[in-house]
Write a protein that holds these residues in place. Structure first.
Motif: not given
Lengths: 227, 227
Positions: A159-160, A197, A215-216, A219, A223, B193, B196, B215-220, B222
């Motif tokens: 997916l990524v 990570f 976490f925030m 990331i 962004i 975020l 998630k 982790f990667m699937s959550m962020i990418i 955005f």
């Protein structure tokens, strides 16, 4: 598991400052480099680390038209084109500046030390790109991208990879091909997020426990760099 | 802890599809909406959910010049300006389309159902903005942004707030002010975020254990939405 702890082959390193700025949270804005005085260049390049290749110094000084000792966005684009990196997108230029800028500097600009780090990193990504651009077309297809990441020890979820590649889809639905610029951007994002990570997964278990704040903080820089 | 589990007041909901697309990973591209047939509108608006306000239908139909039944980027900008949302940046338009598009649709476009969800969400963010734009200047300063997030139950790290606000700094270093467009973008990112993260922290402990893939699937999503 998602990645191995084997570091050969590995992706080009991110700047120390980028790791630090993420780690020291609130102090990010107070971080300052320890510059090493150079013995071998003119006074205008006194800020360059020792043994910096003269071509790197020349590309910096030719692009720094206002002699400010820093490169802004357009000056960096110029400096990189002097160095054979033409046609890097505004988006990537901004992302590179965001990652390589001195976090102690409130302006989005690069000094000599940051520029040298960026220059060396680009050279390494370039050689990786060339290794996987097997037909020398200057383009890399999604299979090659997957192979490249795999050999850099990034086992990315499908997916990524799909999402990253979809950015560069022109909507025709035909096989997407990445130029160096796009590959560089994907690589820096994957490398950057994976490093963040791994800092929280020192045992390389493939799992990390993160607080909401961490976490925030991990990331948002990725962004907001796309301003 | 970083956020409470009190849901009043709360930020506007993200579309169901956005939560689903993150949860069902590989199946994201096969997700399909269950459209409800409408009884009350013309055949051209048969795809609108029942009880959709006529103004919403009108703004969609006026902007959908090619009568495709979908809004592309420029058509969405037009539809939103018909609805009183002028001057939303390209970046925000793309981000909104990315979040609200039907994940089953390979094209970046909005159908009636997605448009209604987006429209309702914008109305809610607008009312939050107006509540904190106390002097009715159409601008919100960083203190007001912090207050707004706080009252939405997002206790953001100072670094994160600084980084989000720094996007809108014109470099003069003076107090940064956010227009509705910028506030909307910050709000959607923080909300997205945080949602998630909460999915992985059902007990609201403020901590979540994530695999590298998750982790990667959550962020990418955005990051790539800023193509």
């Amino acid at each position: 598991m998602a990645y191995s702890n084997a570091y050969e082959p590995s992706a080009p390193e991110l700047p120390e400052s980028f790791v630090e700025q993420q780690l020291d949270g609130e102090n990010r804005y107070h971080y300052a480099y320890q510059y090493q005085p150079s013995q071998q260049f003119s006074s205008s390049s006194v800020m360059f680390p020792p043994e910096t290749h003269p071509d790197i110094v020349r590309s910096f000084e030719s692009a720094d038209r206002d002699r400010s000792g820093f490169l802004d966005e357009s000056e960096l684009r110029q400096a990189l084109s002097f160095s054979g990196y033409e046609g890097i997108s505004n988006r990537t230029i901004r992302f590179l500046m965001f990652i390589y800028k001195n976090p102690g500097d409130s302006l989005l600009r690069l000094g000599p030390k940051e520029y040298v780090e960026l220059w060396n990193c680009l050279a390494q990504w370039r050689s990786i790109f060339d290794r996987y651009d097997r037909d020398r077309s200057g383009k890399m297809n999604s299979t090659a991208l997957r192979d490249a990441f795999f050999h850099l020890d990034y086992m990315l979820p499908t997916l990524v990879l799909q999402l990253m590649i979809s950015q560069f889809d022109d909507g025709t639905g035909k096989n997407v091909e990445l130029c160096f610029d796009s590959f560089l951007e994907c690589g820096m994002i994957v490398k950057g997020l994976t490093e963040k990570f791994k800092e929280k997964d020192p045992g390389y278990t493939g799992y990390a426990t993160l607080s909401y704040d961490v976490f925030m903080s991990m990331i948002i820089p990725f962004i907001v760099s796309y301003d």
